[in-house]
Design an enzyme around this catalytic site. Structure first.
Site, PDB file in Angstrom:
ATOM      1  N   GLY A  54     -15.295  21.555  13.612  1.00 44.92           N
ATOM      2  CA  GLY A  54     -14.460  20.913  12.592  1.00 44.92           C
ATOM      3  C   GLY A  54     -13.158  20.493  13.253  1.00 44.92           C
ATOM      4  CG  ASP A 243     -14.992  14.892  13.480  1.00 43.96           C
ATOM      5  OD1 ASP A 243     -15.771  14.577  12.563  1.00 43.96           O
ATOM      6  OD2 ASP A 243     -14.839  16.054  13.883  1.00 43.96           O
TER       7      ASP A 243
HETATM    8  O1  MRU Z   1     -19.661  18.729  14.896  1.00 45.74           O
HETATM    9  P1  MRU Z   1     -18.712  19.331  13.896  1.00 45.74           P
HETATM   10  O2  MRU Z   1     -19.348  20.390  13.054  1.00 45.74           O
HETATM   11  O3  MRU Z   1     -17.432  19.776  14.540  1.00 45.74           O
HETATM   12  O4  MRU Z   1     -18.365  18.121  12.935  1.00 45.74           O
HETATM   13  C1  MRU Z   1     -17.454  18.313  11.904  1.00 45.74           C
HETATM   14  C2  MRU Z   1     -17.309  17.152  11.030  1.00 45.74           C
HETATM   15  O5  MRU Z   1     -17.891  16.110  11.231  1.00 45.74           O
HETATM   16  C3  MRU Z   1     -16.327  17.272   9.907  1.00 45.74           C
HETATM   17  O6  MRU Z   1     -16.731  16.505   8.809  1.00 45.74           O
HETATM   18  C4  MRU Z   1     -14.973  16.777  10.400  1.00 45.74           C
HETATM   19  O7  MRU Z   1     -14.580  17.506  11.512  1.00 45.74           O
HETATM   20  C5  MRU Z   1     -13.935  16.862   9.376  1.00 45.74           C
HETATM   21  S1  MRU Z   1     -13.346  18.520   9.306  1.00 45.74           S
HETATM   22  C6  MRU Z   1     -12.194  18.772   8.164  1.00 45.74           C
END
Ligand code: MRU
Length: 364
Positions: A54, A243
């Site tokens: 995240g 992200d």
């Molecule tokens: O691969 P991840 O689990 O780190 O991906 C996370 C996401 O895509 C979330 O939607 C994004 O980080 C927003 S977090 C508030």
């Protein structure tokens, strides 16, 4: 947020005053386990292996990673080396670089003896700020959900979300889920369609876990189901995280988000992206071509981990042995498909002008 009545953040300094504890998200939803990080290498591994994930939480973990590095060596060379190692762990979420830059700014002016303390102070502030920012995103998103509730009194508001942009992805509250928690706590009848989010299933394992622990009604759906539900009037709005969002409002988020935005556009379903300012990359203006997209191991696609009836956690192969698999971690939703960006300062149009209205200090 609370787990079994105990308030947790996703990252905190342990009782020894220096090591860093995180929730091991690779074990959820089957086991709630915390893990102690004692070095910058530990922090880098936790990010790379998605023990923490995240965008905001990756940034917070990298910040504490620098604290741990400085405990061993306060020199500029060590700071630089740890910065490079942590920055290289995951490419898409810009919060990582943002947090590391903030830390360097906070630490560098200090003499060597004061650097460790300055680093821990800066990392703690970065985490506290993230909590407050997410709380404000929640308040701003709540207004949108309330608006929907007012147009259909007494009827459930169905929100679709993708991946996990809840408190587990941040330090607390979350981005996309903060408005949902606030709506639920305010007594609005909200129900969440949770995309399972293949291949790592952050929706089915993390978002569903969070919502369940908070008592928010939700239903896990296969990633392919959202379009069908929208065609049948079963989705009032979508809220997702991001992200990295460009200065022009293009938003990268977990792979599959773009397809949901297309389906939402085709069915006149409002599609919101929730984000803190730390996720905006002001240097980019073309998300599709400029945002680096992480590619992860093919094994995440060909294998799945779960719990058997006897309680054992096992990984099994689910695809034809020998077939190649591609694993793009993120996709980019163009600004034109986004109804609005929910930020800590309010809701902006997904455009350069929209963002500059909320962040006028970025003009020029
Ligand atoms: O691969 P991840 O689990 O780190 O991906 C996370 C996401 O895509 C979330 O939607 C994004 O980080 C927003 S977090 C508030």
């Amino acid at each position: 947020m609370k787990i079994d009545g105990i308030h947790y953040r996703t990252i905190w300094v342990a009782d020894d005053g220096w090591s860093v504890e995180v929730i091991d998200q690779t074990k959820l939803p089957h086991e709630f386990r915390t893990l102690r990080l004692t070095s910058a290498d530990d922090a880098a591994r936790a990010i790379k292996d998605m023990i923490v994930r995240g965008a905001p939480l990756i940034g917070a973990t990298a910040a504490y990673g620098l604290c741990l590095a400085l405990r061993d060596d306060t020199s500029d060379a060590a700071l630089h080396e740890a910065y490079e190692m942590l920055a290289a762990t995951r490419p898409t979420a810009v919060n990582l670089k943002w947090a590391l830059d903030e830390m360097v700014k906070a630490v560098k002016p200090h003499g060597h003896n004061a650097r460790v303390e300055a680093a821990y102070t800066a990392a703690a502030k970065l985490c506290d700020d993230d909590v407050e920012i997410c709380r404000r995103i929640g308040e701003n998103g709540l207004k949108i959900i309330r608006g929907h509730a007012e147009t259909k009194p007494g009827r459930t508001i169905n929100v679709l979300t993708h991946c996990n942009a809840g408190w587990l992805a941040c330090v607390d509250w979350g981005t996309a889920l903060a408005p949902i928690y606030m709506a639920h706590d305010a007594g609005l009848p909200v129900h969440v369609w949770v995309d399972e989010t293949r291949p790592r299933n952050q929706g089915a394992s993390l978002t569903a876990f969070e919502l369940g622990r908070h008592g928010v009604p939700h239903t896990i759906i296969p990633d392919n189901a959202g379009g069908h539900l929208m065609q049948h009037g079963q989705v009032d709005l979508c809220i997702v995280g991001t992200d990295r969002t460009t200065a022009t409002g293009d938003a990268a988020n977990k792979i599959g988000t773009y397809l949901k935005a297309l389906a939402a556009y085709d069915n006149d379903v409002p599609f919101y992206v929730a984000l803190p300012h730390t996720t905006i990359d002001w240097t980019l203006s073309d998300g599709i071509h400029e945002i680096p997209i992480e590619q992860r191991s093919a094994r995440e696609v060909t294998h799945m981990t779960g719990k058997t009836a006897s309680g054992e956690i096992v990984t099994v192969e689910i695809s034809a042995p020998g077939s190649a698999a591609a694993n793009y971690g993120f996709d980019v939703t163009p600004a034109r498909l986004i109804t609005g960006l929910i930020t800590e300062r309010g809701v902006a149009a997904a455009s350069r002008e929209g963002l500059l209205t909320l962040y006028p200090e970025r003009r020029g």
